[in-house]
Write a protein that holds these residues in place. Structure first.
Motif, PDB file in Angstrom:
ATOM      1  N   ALA A  11     -12.120-111.727   8.729  1.00 31.13           N
ATOM      2  CA  ALA A  11     -13.553-111.293   8.576  1.00 31.13           C
ATOM      3  C   ALA A  11     -13.232-109.938   7.905  1.00 31.13           C
ATOM      4  O   ALA A  11     -14.114-109.421   7.229  1.00 31.13           O
ATOM      5  N   PHE A  12     -12.386-109.009   8.803  1.00 32.95           N
ATOM      6  CA  PHE A  12     -12.157-107.713   8.580  1.00 32.95           C
ATOM      7  C   PHE A  12     -11.336-107.385   7.048  1.00 32.95           C
ATOM      8  O   PHE A  12     -12.037-106.829   6.285  1.00 32.95           O
ATOM      9  N   PHE A  13     -10.193-107.980   6.975  1.00 32.42           N
ATOM     10  CA  PHE A  13      -9.488-107.613   5.904  1.00 32.42           C
ATOM     11  C   PHE A  13      -9.881-108.412   4.390  1.00 32.42           C
ATOM     12  O   PHE A  13      -9.436-107.871   3.640  1.00 32.42           O
ATOM     13  N   ASP A  14     -10.123-109.695   4.893  1.00 35.03           N
ATOM     14  CA  ASP A  14     -10.696-110.552   3.407  1.00 35.03           C
ATOM     15  C   ASP A  14     -11.787-109.754   2.897  1.00 35.03           C
ATOM     16  O   ASP A  14     -12.337-110.193   1.853  1.00 35.03           O
ATOM     17  N   THR A  15     -12.615-108.804   3.417  1.00 35.74           N
ATOM     18  CA  THR A  15     -13.870-108.386   2.953  1.00 35.74           C
ATOM     19  C   THR A  15     -13.651-106.759   2.507  1.00 35.74           C
ATOM     20  O   THR A  15     -14.462-105.981   2.426  1.00 35.74           O
ATOM     21  N   TRP A  16     -12.382-106.435   2.500  1.00 40.34           N
ATOM     22  CA  TRP A  16     -12.003-104.994   2.203  1.00 40.34           C
ATOM     23  C   TRP A  16     -12.537-104.349   0.830  1.00 40.34           C
ATOM     24  O   TRP A  16     -13.008-103.351   0.744  1.00 40.34           O
ATOM     25  N   ARG A  17     -12.834-105.459  -0.164  1.00 33.33           N
ATOM     26  CA  ARG A  17     -13.338-104.947  -1.218  1.00 33.33           C
ATOM     27  C   ARG A  17     -14.743-104.513  -1.130  1.00 33.33           C
ATOM     28  O   ARG A  17     -15.330-103.427  -1.618  1.00 33.33           O
ATOM     29  N   SER A  18     -15.556-105.252  -0.377  1.00 30.72           N
ATOM     30  CA  SER A  18     -16.842-105.043  -0.086  1.00 30.72           C
ATOM     31  C   SER A  18     -16.859-103.698   0.720  1.00 30.72           C
ATOM     32  O   SER A  18     -18.017-102.896   0.395  1.00 30.72           O
ATOM     33  N   THR A  19     -16.139-103.572   1.933  1.00 36.28           N
ATOM     34  CA  THR A  19     -15.979-102.354   2.563  1.00 36.28           C
ATOM     35  C   THR A  19     -15.962-101.209   1.487  1.00 36.28           C
ATOM     36  O   THR A  19     -16.479-100.212   1.574  1.00 36.28           O
ATOM     37  N   LEU A  20     -15.006-101.133   0.626  1.00 38.06           N
ATOM     38  CA  LEU A  20     -14.386-100.337  -0.125  1.00 38.06           C
ATOM     39  C   LEU A  20     -15.818 -99.808  -1.030  1.00 38.06           C
ATOM     40  O   LEU A  20     -15.985 -98.697  -1.466  1.00 38.06           O
ATOM     41  N   GLY A  21     -16.142-100.842  -1.474  1.00 37.33           N
ATOM     42  CA  GLY A  21     -17.465-100.536  -2.369  1.00 37.33           C
ATOM     43  C   GLY A  21     -18.516 -99.778  -1.620  1.00 37.33           C
ATOM     44  O   GLY A  21     -19.248 -98.796  -2.341  1.00 37.33           O
ATOM     45  N   TRP A  22     -19.069-100.078  -0.399  1.00 41.94           N
ATOM     46  CA  TRP A  22     -20.102 -99.382   0.275  1.00 41.94           C
ATOM     47  C   TRP A  22     -19.632 -98.092   0.342  1.00 41.94           C
ATOM     48  O   TRP A  22     -20.377 -97.200   0.303  1.00 41.94           O
ATOM     49  N   ALA A  23     -18.308 -97.969   0.770  1.00 41.83           N
ATOM     50  CA  ALA A  23     -17.889 -96.597   1.097  1.00 41.83           C
ATOM     51  C   ALA A  23     -17.871 -95.769  -0.061  1.00 41.83           C
ATOM     52  O   ALA A  23     -18.393 -94.342   0.112  1.00 41.83           O
ATOM     53  N   ALA A  24     -17.553 -96.231  -1.338  1.00 39.71           N
ATOM     54  CA  ALA A  24     -17.842 -95.492  -2.579  1.00 39.71           C
ATOM     55  C   ALA A  24     -19.119 -95.159  -2.544  1.00 39.71           C
ATOM     56  O   ALA A  24     -19.336 -93.830  -3.233  1.00 39.71           O
ATOM     57  N   GLY A  25     -20.009 -96.031  -2.541  1.00 43.28           N
ATOM     58  CA  GLY A  25     -21.437 -95.871  -2.729  1.00 43.28           C
ATOM     59  C   GLY A  25     -22.035 -94.714  -1.847  1.00 43.28           C
ATOM     60  O   GLY A  25     -22.630 -93.689  -2.083  1.00 43.28           O
ATOM     61  N   LEU A  26     -21.406 -94.746  -0.445  1.00 40.89           N
ATOM     62  CA  LEU A  26     -22.101 -93.620   0.461  1.00 40.89           C
ATOM     63  C   LEU A  26     -21.477 -92.307  -0.003  1.00 40.89           C
ATOM     64  O   LEU A  26     -22.063 -91.363   0.339  1.00 40.89           O
ATOM     65  N   ALA A  27     -20.122 -92.336  -0.247  1.00 39.01           N
ATOM     66  CA  ALA A  27     -19.552 -91.191  -0.638  1.00 39.01           C
ATOM     67  C   ALA A  27     -20.172 -90.326  -1.814  1.00 39.01           C
ATOM     68  O   ALA A  27     -20.484 -89.352  -1.996  1.00 39.01           O
ATOM     69  N   ALA A  28     -20.447 -91.467  -2.852  1.00 35.35           N
ATOM     70  CA  ALA A  28     -21.149 -90.857  -3.729  1.00 35.35           C
ATOM     71  C   ALA A  28     -22.531 -90.240  -3.657  1.00 35.35           C
ATOM     72  O   ALA A  28     -22.731 -89.196  -4.052  1.00 35.35           O
ATOM     73  N   ALA A  29     -23.164 -90.778  -2.786  1.00 33.40           N
ATOM     74  CA  ALA A  29     -24.638 -90.289  -2.558  1.00 33.40           C
ATOM     75  C   ALA A  29     -24.406 -89.011  -1.660  1.00 33.40           C
ATOM     76  O   ALA A  29     -25.380 -88.109  -1.964  1.00 33.40           O
ATOM     77  N   THR A  30     -23.261 -89.086  -1.059  1.00 36.58           N
ATOM     78  CA  THR A  30     -23.105 -87.644  -0.327  1.00 36.58           C
ATOM     79  C   THR A  30     -22.720 -86.583  -1.010  1.00 36.58           C
ATOM     80  O   THR A  30     -23.303 -85.394  -0.935  1.00 36.58           O
ATOM     81  N   PHE A  31     -21.884 -86.877  -1.980  1.00 32.82           N
ATOM     82  CA  PHE A  31     -21.624 -85.919  -3.005  1.00 32.82           C
ATOM     83  C   PHE A  31     -22.586 -85.237  -3.991  1.00 32.82           C
ATOM     84  O   PHE A  31     -22.734 -84.304  -4.585  1.00 32.82           O
ATOM     85  N   LEU A  32     -23.527 -86.327  -4.199  1.00 28.37           N
ATOM     86  CA  LEU A  32     -24.443 -86.198  -4.996  1.00 28.37           C
ATOM     87  C   LEU A  32     -25.794 -85.234  -4.429  1.00 28.37           C
ATOM     88  O   LEU A  32     -26.246 -84.176  -4.870  1.00 28.37           O
TER      89      LEU A  32
END
Lengths: 266, 307
Positions: A11-32
């Motif tokens: 459940a954790f490792f097979d969804t790493w793409r999804s986790t990474l995607g949301w991390a990128a979104g949150l990072a972008a929001a923070t930097f914005l």
């Protein structure tokens, strides 16, 4: 062959793409948002503009506190865009964990193997908790990183408390989704329940702050439990954090109990 | 332990709808037991009860000597299960998915997964959601067979497989049986089961309407007879054949100097052959018994089948 926590791993490792995607979104929001604080939140012109807005609106958006660095961070990042992204991520994962897996027909095959149903729910819930905590930790680190350059002046201990509440608030929606999905065996019901907790919490807070007549709504709002005292500015209400995490854990237990008692895929 | 599976009065209700009305059967250890029946007969529900995916409303189930409800993970590790509808999603390769199932099932011998994949012609390195239906089915079969379980529960195992792979699968079943494994499989067509199974149960509307050995089914099955003879009238030929036990549906046509006759035969051949010895035969065809036909008869007319 014994591997520790095989279901969690999947459940954790097979969804790493999804986790990474949301991390990128949150990072972008923070930097914005945060680097804009010196020119928006802290400026006198902006304050004049906010004063000119209807008081109801600034309260609903939590913009009444936007003039300080911690207040700005609380209102924009933790209170709005971050809250939105985290809630969507958590609800999506929660609804997929059991209900979505059952609806797609895959849970049946998993349960035909040497695992118990309680184990399936607990390991997948653990994966949900860990992913949400990772995202909250990421935001914590990024805000710390921007603290000086964006002149936010947030005290680290307050930021830590806010991160715990931020994760807890998202987890409450996510575990509500997991629980409803597990009880019904349907992903859609999970999504609906999770979204209801998130959206109603936000709306009850926004409406409850408008007048004393509807103040009681605040008591029903997990959003208000978490953010009522602006944790980024004033430190966490640890009691509220306990409730958010505690109810989330209880919802997981309820999900495990429900799945253990019923037919799967019927 | 002699029974790999036994059920007694197995009943299942979904809400008010009862889908299994007291199913009784036993599967001997080491045998191949096929369940056939039309769609919706309750085959899948029965199988899910064996794996504790669905809980019976009443009745008793024993799998490898244990109640599936109490057998728990230990019991399920000894079973290999192929669901009737196999859904494999997600962006993982077949190899990774099998490694996951390996982690939650009984011990898998080294190299076993690759050997099975090679036999079935399955590429383990492509992503599961890109696999065709047949290739997903192969993945499901590898998953069920890889830990050499004592009991294989296979729901419509050959669906989506091409004939060559079906043959390979039949060979895998025979090997499994040689190793002492028990196989419980379902199908909606008999031809699939009759090649491999020792015993066939026919399930219809949530009831077992017949349990027969495949050879018994063959004896009870209908054969078609067609013959031509000279030097006899249509009336005499009809009377002669009509008197043979098991012969029915006699139709005679005059043709030139003789007759052409068709009939059906149920049961033994010997009496018919004796009767035919007195005729001047010019042609005789005695067809393979059509099991499919006799089973279809049971589907549509369970009372007569149970006579």
């Amino acid at each position: 062959m014994s591997t520790t926590l095989p279901l969690f791993r999947r459940a954790f490792f097979d969804t790493w793409r999804s986790t990474l995607g949301w991390a990128a979104g949150l990072a972008a929001a923070t930097f914005l948002y945060l680097p804009l604080y010196p020119s928006i939140g802290g400026s006198a012109q902006m304050q004049d503009m906010i004063d000119a807005l209807p008081a109801e609106m600034t309260k609903a958006l939590n913009y009444d506190q936007i003039a300080t660095g911690p207040g700005y961070t609380q209102a924009t990042l933790y209170g709005l865009i971050g809250f939105l992204l985290m809630t969507i991520a958590s609800v999506g994962w929660g609804a997929a964990a059991v209900g979505g897996d059952e609806e797609s027909g895959q849970l049946e095959l998993t349960l035909a193997h040497g695992v118990t149903r309680v184990q399936v729910v607990l390991e997948r819930a653990l994966s949900l908790f860990l992913r949400v905590v990772l995202l909250a930790a990421l935001v914590f680190v990024l805000v710390r990183l921007l603290n000086d350059s964006a002149q936010l002046a947030i005290r680290p201990e307050n930021l830590f408390g806010a991160a715990v509440l931020f994760a807890g608030l998202a987890l409450l929606s996510g575990t509500a989704a997991l629980c409803a999905g597990a009880v019904s065996g349907r992903r859609t019901y999970g999504l609906a329940a999770g979204a209801a907790v998130g959206v109603l919490g936000y709306v009850f807070n926004a409406v409850g702050r408008q007048s004393e007549d509807v103040e009681w709504l605040l008591n029903l709002s997990p959003y208000h439990w978490a953010y009522g005292n602006s944790p980024v500015a004033n430190g966490a209400d640890w009691g509220a954090a306990g409730w958010l995490w505690g109810i989330s854990a209880a919802l997981v237990a309820l999900a495990a109990l429900a799945v253990n008692r019923r037919d799967v895929g019927a | 332990m002699t029974h790999a599976i036994s059920t007694r009065s197995l009943t299942k209700k979904f809400g008010r709808r009862e889908v299994l009305h007291g199913v009784d059967f036993t599967v001997e250890a080491g045998s191949v037991f096929g369940v056939i029946g039309p769609n919706g007969a309750g085959k899948t529900t029965t199988m899910r009860c064996l794996l504790d995916i669905i809980r019976p409303t009443s009745g008793e189930v024993r799998v490898l000597g244990k109640d599936p409800r109490e057998g728990g993970t230990e019991l399920r590790r000894r079973i290999g299960y192929l669901p009737g509808e196999l859904f494999l999603e997600g962006r993982v390769t077949g190899r990774k998915l099998l490694a996951h199932y390996q982690a939650i099932s009984g011990p898998v011998a080294p190299g076993r997964i690759d050997a099975l994949a090679e036999r079935l012609g399955l590429d383990l390195d492509s992503h599961t959601r890109k696999l065709s239906k047949g290739n997903k089915q192969k993945l499901g079969l590898v998953q069920a067979f890889m830990h050499d379980p004592e009991l294989l529960v296979l729901d419509e195992p050959t669906s989506g497989l091409d004939p060559l792979v079906q043959q390979e699968f039949h060979a895998m079943m025979r090997e499994a049986q040689h190793k002492g494994q028990t196989i419980f499989l379902s199908s909606h067509v008999l031809s699939e089961v009759q090649q491999t199974a020792d015993t066939v149960a026919i399930l219809r509307d949530g009831r077992i309407i017949a349990v027969e050995s495949v050879s018994g089914l063959r004896e009870g099955a209908v054969r078609h007879v067609r013959l031509s003879a000279t030097g006899i009238t249509a009336h005499d030929a009809g009377a002669l054949l009509g008197a043979v036990p098991g012969v029915g549906h006699v139709e005679v046509l005059e043709s030139g100097s003789g007759v052409t006759l068709t009939a059906t035969l149920e049961g033994e051949i010997q009496p018919l052959v004796q009767a035919l010895a007195s005729l001047q035969l010019t042609d005789l065809v005695l067809e393979e018994p059509d099991l499919e036909e006799s089973v279809l008869k049971m589907y549509s007319n369970p009372q007569e089948a149970a006579k």
